[in-house]
Motif scaffolding. Sequence first.
Motif, PDB file in Angstrom:
ATOM      1  N   TYR A  67      76.886  95.567 111.314  1.00 52.50           N
ATOM      2  CA  TYR A  67      75.667  94.837 110.955  1.00 52.50           C
ATOM      3  C   TYR A  67      75.767  93.365 111.344  1.00 52.50           C
ATOM      4  CZ  TYR A  67      71.838  92.983 108.164  1.00 52.50           C
ATOM      5  OH  TYR A  67      70.686  92.347 107.770  1.00 52.50           O
ATOM      6  N   LEU A  74      67.475  91.364 110.960  1.00 48.19           N
ATOM      7  CA  LEU A  74      66.263  91.772 110.250  1.00 48.19           C
ATOM      8  C   LEU A  74      65.266  92.456 111.185  1.00 48.19           C
ATOM      9  CD1 LEU A  74      65.246  91.615 107.315  1.00 48.19           C
ATOM     10  CD2 LEU A  74      63.977  89.574 107.958  1.00 48.19           C
ATOM     11  N   VAL A  77      67.175  96.087 111.278  1.00 50.31           N
ATOM     12  CA  VAL A  77      67.375  96.791 110.014  1.00 50.31           C
ATOM     13  C   VAL A  77      66.582  96.127 108.896  1.00 50.31           C
ATOM     14  CG1 VAL A  77      69.076  97.603 108.358  1.00 50.31           C
ATOM     15  CG2 VAL A  77      69.756  97.197 110.726  1.00 50.31           C
ATOM     16  N   GLY A  78      65.786  96.904 108.194  1.00 49.26           N
ATOM     17  CA  GLY A  78      65.152  96.440 106.964  1.00 49.26           C
ATOM     18  C   GLY A  78      65.754  97.209 105.818  1.00 49.26           C
ATOM     19  N   ALA A  79      66.058  96.514 104.729  1.00 48.58           N
ATOM     20  CA  ALA A  79      66.714  97.198 103.612  1.00 48.58           C
ATOM     21  C   ALA A  79      66.109  96.778 102.290  1.00 48.58           C
ATOM     22  CB  ALA A  79      68.204  96.884 103.628  1.00 48.58           C
ATOM     23  N   TRP A  98      58.881  82.885 102.955  1.00 49.06           N
ATOM     24  CA  TRP A  98      60.235  82.317 102.917  1.00 49.06           C
ATOM     25  C   TRP A  98      61.222  83.184 103.709  1.00 49.06           C
ATOM     26  CZ3 TRP A  98      64.400  84.426  99.867  1.00 49.06           C
ATOM     27  CH2 TRP A  98      65.555  83.646  99.912  1.00 49.06           C
ATOM     28  N   ILE A  99      61.132  84.483 103.537  1.00 54.64           N
ATOM     29  CA  ILE A  99      62.054  85.365 104.271  1.00 54.64           C
ATOM     30  C   ILE A  99      61.757  85.302 105.771  1.00 54.64           C
ATOM     31  CG2 ILE A  99      62.801  87.751 104.625  1.00 54.64           C
ATOM     32  CD1 ILE A  99      62.242  88.240 101.680  1.00 54.64           C
ATOM     33  N   SER A 102      63.171  82.043 107.100  1.00 51.18           N
ATOM     34  CA  SER A 102      64.636  81.971 107.183  1.00 51.18           C
ATOM     35  C   SER A 102      65.187  82.941 108.230  1.00 51.18           C
ATOM     36  CB  SER A 102      65.286  82.181 105.810  1.00 51.18           C
ATOM     37  OG  SER A 102      64.860  83.387 105.240  1.00 51.18           O
ATOM     38  N   ASN A 103      64.372  83.863 108.702  1.00 49.75           N
ATOM     39  CA  ASN A 103      64.834  84.785 109.748  1.00 49.75           C
ATOM     40  C   ASN A 103      64.108  84.561 111.075  1.00 49.75           C
ATOM     41  OD1 ASN A 103      66.791  86.927 108.526  1.00 49.75           O
ATOM     42  ND2 ASN A 103      65.262  86.530 106.947  1.00 49.75           N
ATOM     43  N   ALA A 142      59.078  93.085 102.560  1.00 50.75           N
ATOM     44  CA  ALA A 142      60.118  92.157 103.042  1.00 50.75           C
ATOM     45  C   ALA A 142      61.001  92.852 104.074  1.00 50.75           C
ATOM     46  CB  ALA A 142      60.954  91.654 101.865  1.00 50.75           C
ATOM     47  N   ALA A 143      61.337  94.093 103.778  1.00 48.04           N
ATOM     48  CA  ALA A 143      62.195  94.841 104.701  1.00 48.04           C
ATOM     49  C   ALA A 143      61.498  95.091 106.041  1.00 48.04           C
ATOM     50  CB  ALA A 143      62.617  96.162 104.072  1.00 48.04           C
TER      51      ALA A 143
HETATM   52  P1  ADP Z   1      70.281  83.678 103.158  1.00 47.99           P
HETATM   53  O1  ADP Z   1      71.592  83.997 103.803  1.00 47.99           O
HETATM   54  O2  ADP Z   1      69.996  82.228 102.982  1.00 47.99           O
HETATM   55  O3  ADP Z   1      69.996  84.496 101.930  1.00 47.99           O
HETATM   56  P2  ADP Z   1      68.919  85.450 104.911  1.00 47.99           P
HETATM   57  O4  ADP Z   1      68.164  85.105 106.140  1.00 47.99           O
HETATM   58  O5  ADP Z   1      70.134  86.254 105.024  1.00 47.99           O
HETATM   59  O6  ADP Z   1      69.172  84.052 104.218  1.00 47.99           O
HETATM   60  O7  ADP Z   1      67.965  86.181 103.890  1.00 47.99           O
HETATM   61  C1  ADP Z   1      66.775  85.592 103.432  1.00 47.99           C
HETATM   62  C2  ADP Z   1      66.060  86.633 102.606  1.00 47.99           C
HETATM   63  O8  ADP Z   1      65.837  87.777 103.403  1.00 47.99           O
HETATM   64  C3  ADP Z   1      66.827  87.105 101.378  1.00 47.99           C
HETATM   65  O9  ADP Z   1      65.908  87.273 100.302  1.00 47.99           O
HETATM   66  C4  ADP Z   1      67.372  88.439 101.775  1.00 47.99           C
HETATM   67  O10 ADP Z   1      67.503  89.290 100.652  1.00 47.99           O
HETATM   68  C5  ADP Z   1      66.297  88.912 102.718  1.00 47.99           C
HETATM   69  N1  ADP Z   1      66.857  89.809 103.716  1.00 47.99           N
HETATM   70  C6  ADP Z   1      67.878  89.560 104.567  1.00 47.99           C
HETATM   71  N2  ADP Z   1      68.118  90.603 105.365  1.00 47.99           N
HETATM   72  C7  ADP Z   1      67.217  91.556 105.009  1.00 47.99           C
HETATM   73  C8  ADP Z   1      66.941  92.861 105.471  1.00 47.99           C
HETATM   74  N3  ADP Z   1      67.633  93.435 106.452  1.00 47.99           N
HETATM   75  N4  ADP Z   1      65.921  93.550 104.896  1.00 47.99           N
HETATM   76  C9  ADP Z   1      65.202  92.985 103.903  1.00 47.99           C
HETATM   77  N5  ADP Z   1      65.399  91.744 103.414  1.00 47.99           N
HETATM   78  C10 ADP Z   1      66.407  91.042 103.959  1.00 47.99           C
END
Ligand code: ADP
Length: 220
Positions: A67, A74, A77-79, A98-99, A102-103, A142-143
């Motif tokens: 992973y 992201l 893979v969505g989880a 926000w998600i 950050s992605n 979100a996923a």
């Molecule tokens: P951080 O490392 O600052 O938490 P991330 O970019 O890893 O930042 O994650 C930001 C948000 O995205 C978090 O709420 C995390 O739970 C969510 N997230 C990260 N990866 C996934 C995924 N594959 N599927 C769903 N949500 C995700």
Amino acid sequence: FVVIEFKGVTKRYGRKVAVAEVTFSVRPGKVTGFLGPNGAGKSTSLRVLLGLDHATSGTALIDGKRYRDLRYPLRTVGALLDGAQPAPDRRGVDHLIWIARSNRIPRSRVGEVLDAVGLTDAAKQRVSKYSLGMRQRLGIAAALLGDPAVLILDEPVNGLDPDGIRWIRNFLRDYATQGRTVLLSSHLMTEMAGTADDVVVIANGRIVADGSLPEITRGH
Ligand code: ADP
Ligand code: ADP
């Protein structure tokens, strides 16, 4: 089309063996159920797969990679993991923004995923006002932000009413039909019927059955 492969994954917590030599693969275009009683090792396996925990030995691969080596995690893979909850004082839409930010996912996806899970009208409400089913759908939204080829849900229907369960079932079937890879964990055999094509059964940390739903049902 993305395949998931567990290859001899063992995870110990101190002297406790949570999973032992877990080996199976998950094919695209299907819903694969990951079935086993509480404590069987489902969450541990999924945490190892998602790089949230280190395997003691063995590897779990997505598209042939770990992973953390995926270029855009992201988007591949969505989880939705058990217990992952958005902050209750946030509005649903802000959680997703926000998600996405950050992605580095385009903001335009937020409206699309809200629509996909039927939360457009509730997007501006605070998460504290959401029902359990709405929270689960927000977690699925979100996923979905990265339009992932693989969707992994850990016990997504726990505590949902029949309408919520039916919604998730139909949603997962549609998603798999598009050629995506869907892995769904549950402790309930009844949840597999009508949802899963293939079922991998885990008990006491070990895989005890792996096959199509009719094969698994005959064997139990
Ligand atoms: P951080 O490392 O600052 O938490 P991330 O970019 O890893 O930042 O994650 C930001 C948000 O995205 C978090 O709420 C995390 O739970 C969510 N997230 C990260 N990866 C996934 C995924 N594959 N599927 C769903 N949500 C995700
Ligand atoms: P499931 O998801 O199937 O309910 P888990 O993967 O959560 O099962 O747990 C598998 C086994 O590993 C259980 O016996 C559980 O108590 C143990 N376990 C899980 N996480 C930890 C941990 N962080 N420390 C110690 N034991 C753990």
